[in-house]
Design a protein around this motif. Structure first.
Motif, PDB file in Angstrom:
ATOM      1  N   SER A 103     -23.294 -37.383  28.129  1.00  0.00           N
ATOM      2  CA  SER A 103     -24.327 -36.822  27.048  1.00  0.00           C
ATOM      3  C   SER A 103     -25.884 -37.477  26.999  1.00  0.00           C
ATOM      4  O   SER A 103     -27.055 -37.646  26.740  1.00  0.00           O
ATOM      5  N   LEU A 104     -25.000 -38.683  26.858  1.00  0.00           N
ATOM      6  CA  LEU A 104     -26.790 -40.261  27.170  1.00  0.00           C
ATOM      7  C   LEU A 104     -27.275 -40.079  27.767  1.00  0.00           C
ATOM      8  O   LEU A 104     -28.408 -40.174  28.096  1.00  0.00           O
ATOM      9  N   VAL A 105     -27.220 -40.251  29.465  1.00  0.00           N
ATOM     10  CA  VAL A 105     -27.224 -40.061  30.418  1.00  0.00           C
ATOM     11  C   VAL A 105     -28.612 -38.858  30.534  1.00  0.00           C
ATOM     12  O   VAL A 105     -29.497 -38.954  30.978  1.00  0.00           O
ATOM     13  N   LEU A 106     -28.231 -37.356  29.985  1.00  0.00           N
ATOM     14  CA  LEU A 106     -28.850 -36.813  29.952  1.00  0.00           C
ATOM     15  C   LEU A 106     -29.376 -36.676  29.049  1.00  0.00           C
ATOM     16  O   LEU A 106     -31.056 -36.068  29.247  1.00  0.00           O
ATOM     17  N   GLU A 107     -29.777 -37.188  28.088  1.00  0.00           N
ATOM     18  CA  GLU A 107     -30.592 -36.925  26.726  1.00  0.00           C
ATOM     19  C   GLU A 107     -31.564 -38.549  27.534  1.00  0.00           C
ATOM     20  O   GLU A 107     -32.898 -38.384  26.886  1.00  0.00           O
ATOM     21  N   HIS A 108     -31.496 -39.613  28.317  1.00  0.00           N
ATOM     22  CA  HIS A 108     -32.408 -40.627  28.455  1.00  0.00           C
ATOM     23  C   HIS A 108     -32.982 -39.775  29.353  1.00  0.00           C
ATOM     24  O   HIS A 108     -34.066 -39.727  30.119  1.00  0.00           O
ATOM     25  N   LEU A 109     -32.510 -38.770  30.562  1.00  0.00           N
ATOM     26  CA  LEU A 109     -33.341 -37.731  31.779  1.00  0.00           C
ATOM     27  C   LEU A 109     -34.177 -37.017  30.860  1.00  0.00           C
ATOM     28  O   LEU A 109     -35.080 -36.656  31.607  1.00  0.00           O
TER      29      LEU A 109
END
Length: 82
Positions: free
Chosen positions: A7-13
């Motif tokens: 979820s954090l990676v997707l948010e950054h992406l």
């Protein structure tokens, strides 16, 4: 824990993607402005060239008048006696 990281990676992406989209839009605007500026500079160059041409024509006219005055002075014997 893995779902939180995903979820954090997707948010950054998503944030990165939004910034890249904004930068792409800004670059498109800059390209448009540069094209407009190039067109304006072309007009300015054309006007400068026209001004140079006009100056050259005036100089030729002045040279001819100067030659005529010199001939008239010689004929009337009005030249400088210095």
């Amino acid at each position: 824990m893995s779902a939180e990281i995903d979820s954090l990676v997707l948010e950054h992406l998503r944030h990165i993607r939004a910034r890249v989209d904004q930068i792409a839009e800004d670059v498109g605007d800059l390209k448009h402005r540069m094209t407009s500026l190039e067109g304006t500079m072309s007009l300015v160059k054309r006007e400068v060239a026209y001004g140079d041409e006009t100056d050259a024509r005036h100089q030729v006219s002045l040279d001819r008048l100067s030659e005529r005055i010199a001939r008239i002075e010689r004929r009337l014997d009005l030249g400088d006696s210095a």
